[in-house]
Design an enzyme around this catalytic site. Structure first.
Site, PDB file in Angstrom:
ATOM      1  N   GLU A  48      34.009  55.361  37.952  1.00 28.51           N
ATOM      2  CA  GLU A  48      34.959  55.684  36.882  1.00 28.51           C
ATOM      3  C   GLU A  48      34.687  57.028  36.194  1.00 28.51           C
ATOM      4  O   GLU A  48      34.287  57.078  35.036  1.00 28.51           O
ATOM      5  CB  GLU A  48      35.004  54.526  35.881  1.00 28.51           C
ATOM      6  CG  GLU A  48      35.511  53.250  36.535  1.00 28.51           C
ATOM      7  CD  GLU A  48      35.613  52.037  35.608  1.00 28.51           C
ATOM      8  OE1 GLU A  48      35.205  52.131  34.431  1.00 28.51           O
ATOM      9  OE2 GLU A  48      36.105  50.989  36.069  1.00 28.51           O
TER      10      GLU A  48
ATOM     11  N   GLU B  71      36.385  47.492  42.794  1.00 35.94           N
ATOM     12  CA  GLU B  71      35.990  46.704  41.619  1.00 35.94           C
ATOM     13  C   GLU B  71      37.175  45.991  41.014  1.00 35.94           C
ATOM     14  O   GLU B  71      38.254  46.566  40.865  1.00 35.94           O
ATOM     15  CB  GLU B  71      35.321  47.580  40.555  1.00 35.94           C
ATOM     16  CG  GLU B  71      34.720  46.764  39.405  1.00 35.94           C
ATOM     17  CD  GLU B  71      34.063  47.646  38.341  1.00 35.94           C
ATOM     18  OE1 GLU B  71      33.272  48.528  38.716  1.00 35.94           O
ATOM     19  OE2 GLU B  71      34.353  47.441  37.140  1.00 35.94           O
TER      20      GLU B  71
END
Length: 522
Positions: free
Chosen positions: A260, A365
């Site tokens: 991220e 994820e």
């Protein structure tokens, strides 16, 4: 709360505030109701439900596996394929000449928290849990994501190179969490698995001394510019990680460019992050990570860009992959499921695949219970299982080749997590009772991971009319066919499947159910 179970015989016992139903159904699930919309299956050191290897019947017959809000859990049955149409109002037709992506695998993440929870169980219960995910009788997980050093699902902040100014990484050292928890569990999982596991590494943050904000958390990026000493050291950090894990006979299929990257550009971000713009990631791959990996002992390890929400696509892919220097080192695009509802899959995944078909799309994820006000663990939540199945089907129908869940196991609070970012997990461990609970989302994953073997190819499916059903079809390497069907509606839907190679399959999808159908064609 009342339960409708597939079994006609059950024993109801009140136990620590939850209903316990011992089912005589084929799944042999010890069902517990914690007051949500469905049940969990309880496992201990001596018992856990399993459907076995999932072998298919001879040609002319089909297998059916059903999970539902009403209480079915991979309930297995078989039927005969018909020569003539059943006359059902809805027909799903397999179109095998329409060929799409091939499946790489499904799995979850061996975080510090997952390892802590698994190891909190007795040896027998640990073995049961690992078998559920990885053994031939389990649900076929073949992908394991491994955080490089700490993330929010750790109990402390650390990296492998916390000595300031150690640009040569002379003091690079794996953590006790790796050596005593994650590595032994990964080795055990590999021993149980009938195929080599595909390990995937993601880093949350570089050491604080390499970063502009001097901290592992918050808004910060690497000092200097791509090609500079911090960027080169950060690339070598990846190589050192691969080298250290290789000493334990654990090799990695892929690394991502970092978890991220958008998080590390947010002011006051609360846990470990490393900010990159798409342009910075492009140049770091082209100048540092790509060359470092190519020159190392691991030139075949894949690099996946992004590792963030798909709403950043196709923009992020365009920036990185339009650059010939970065693009030659990249193999795929990694996406997370958060905020998927904000951007249509056609626009993010579909356009990215259309522009760059030579790069695969991979889900790295996902977890339920991550957003307020619906945070943390909900034992027995069927709606969360439906969220999983919907997202997996949507991803698969838009060229994604694999889908990775987040923590393999959490405790009943949804942790441990040092910043209290508590979420849900397909397996929840109650160490005090030495049991673990298989959530509805575990079975949601199983409807895909158990049956969509590596190298299965998605094929076309056409519907005879509008329907609330969601579905996707695949031809496996042995030419058998798998169809996964999700019914989120509150009533059952009758339909038939027509495979021109074998005939007609009569089907009913109960209200709020997931159905996997599989049959041989030769």
């Amino acid at each position: 709360m009342g339960l409708l179970l597939p079994s006609s015989v059950f024993l109801l016992v009140l136990f620590t505030g939850a209903e316990v139903i011992l089912s005589s159904g084929s799944s042999d699930c010890v069902a517990r109701n914690f007051g949500h919309d469905s049940i969990v299956c309880e496992c201990n050191s001596t018992h856990c439900d399993s459907i076995g290897p999932g072998n298919l019947p001879p040609v002319g017959n089909f297998s059916s596996y059903l999970s539902s809000m009403a209480g079915s859990r991979l309930e297995a049955s078989q039927g005969q394929i018909q020569v003539n149409s059943t006359g059902a109002g809805l027909r799903l037709t397999i179109v095998p000449h329409q060929k799409f992506q091939r499946i790489m695998g499904f799995g979850g993440a061996m975080t510090d928290a997952a390892a802590i929870n698994i190891l909190s169980l007795s040896a027998g219960a640990q073995e049961q849990l690992l078998r559920q995910y990885f053994s031939r009788d389990g649900i076929g997980y073949s992908v394991v994501r491994v955080p490089m050093a700490s993330c929010d699902f750790s109990t402390r902040l650390y990296t492998y190179a916390d000595t300031p100014g150690d640009y040569n990484l002379a003091n690079f050292t794996l953590a006790p969490e790796d050596i005593h928890m994650k590595i032994p569990l990964l080795q055990r999982a590999q021993t149980l698995s009938p195929r080599p596991l595909s390990l995937l590494a993601s880093a949350w943050s570089a050491p604080s001394w390499m970063k502009t904000n001097g901290a592992l958390i918050g808004k910060g990026s690497l000092k200097g510019k791509p090609g500079g000493k911090e960027h080169k050291t950060w690339a070598q950090y990846y190589i050192r990680f691969l080298e250290e894990y290789a000493k334990y006979n654990l090799t990695f299929w892929a690394v991502t460019t970092g978890n991220e990257p958008s998080a590390g550009r947010m002011t006051n971000y609360s846990f470990q992050a490393l900010g990159f713009t798409a342009e910075e990631q492009r140049d770091w791959v082209a100048l540092d990570l790509g060359p470092a990996l190519h020159a190392s002992a691991y030139p075949d390890t894949h690099i996946l860009l992004l590792d963030d929400s798909r709403l950043l696509l196709p923009y992020w892919a365009k920036v990185v992959l339009n650059d010939v220097h970065a693009g030659r080192y990249i193999h795929g695009v990694a996406v997370h499921w958060y905020m998927d509802s904000l951007v249509p899959a056609d626009i993010s995944l579909g356009v990215t695949h259309q522009l760059y078909p030579e790069y695969y799309l991979f889900g790295t994820e996902a977890c339920a219970g991550w957003s307020s006000p619906d945070r943390g663990v909900k034992l027995g939540s069927w709606s969360r299982a439906e969220e999983y199945a919907h997202d997996i089907l949507e991803d698969l129908n838009h060229h994604v080749v694999g889908w990775t869940d987040w923590n393999l196991a959490l405790d009943p609070t949804g942790g441990p997590n040092w910043v209290k970012n508590l979420v849900d997990s397909p397996i929840v461990v109650d160490a005090k009772r030495d049991v673990f609970y298989k959530q509805p989302s575990f079975y949601s994953m199983a409807h895909f991971s158990k049956f969509l073997l590596e190298d299965s190819q998605r094929v076309g499916v056409s519907s005879s009319g509008k329907t609330q059903l969601e579905y996707s079809a695949f031809v496996r390497p042995d030419s058998s066919v798998v169809l996964v069907v999700l019914n989120k509606a509150s009533s059952e839907i009758q339909f038939e499947v027509w495979d021109p190679a074998v005939g007609y399959i009569p089907c009913t999808a109960p209200a709020h159910s997931i159905l996997t159908l599989a049959w041989n064609t030769r």
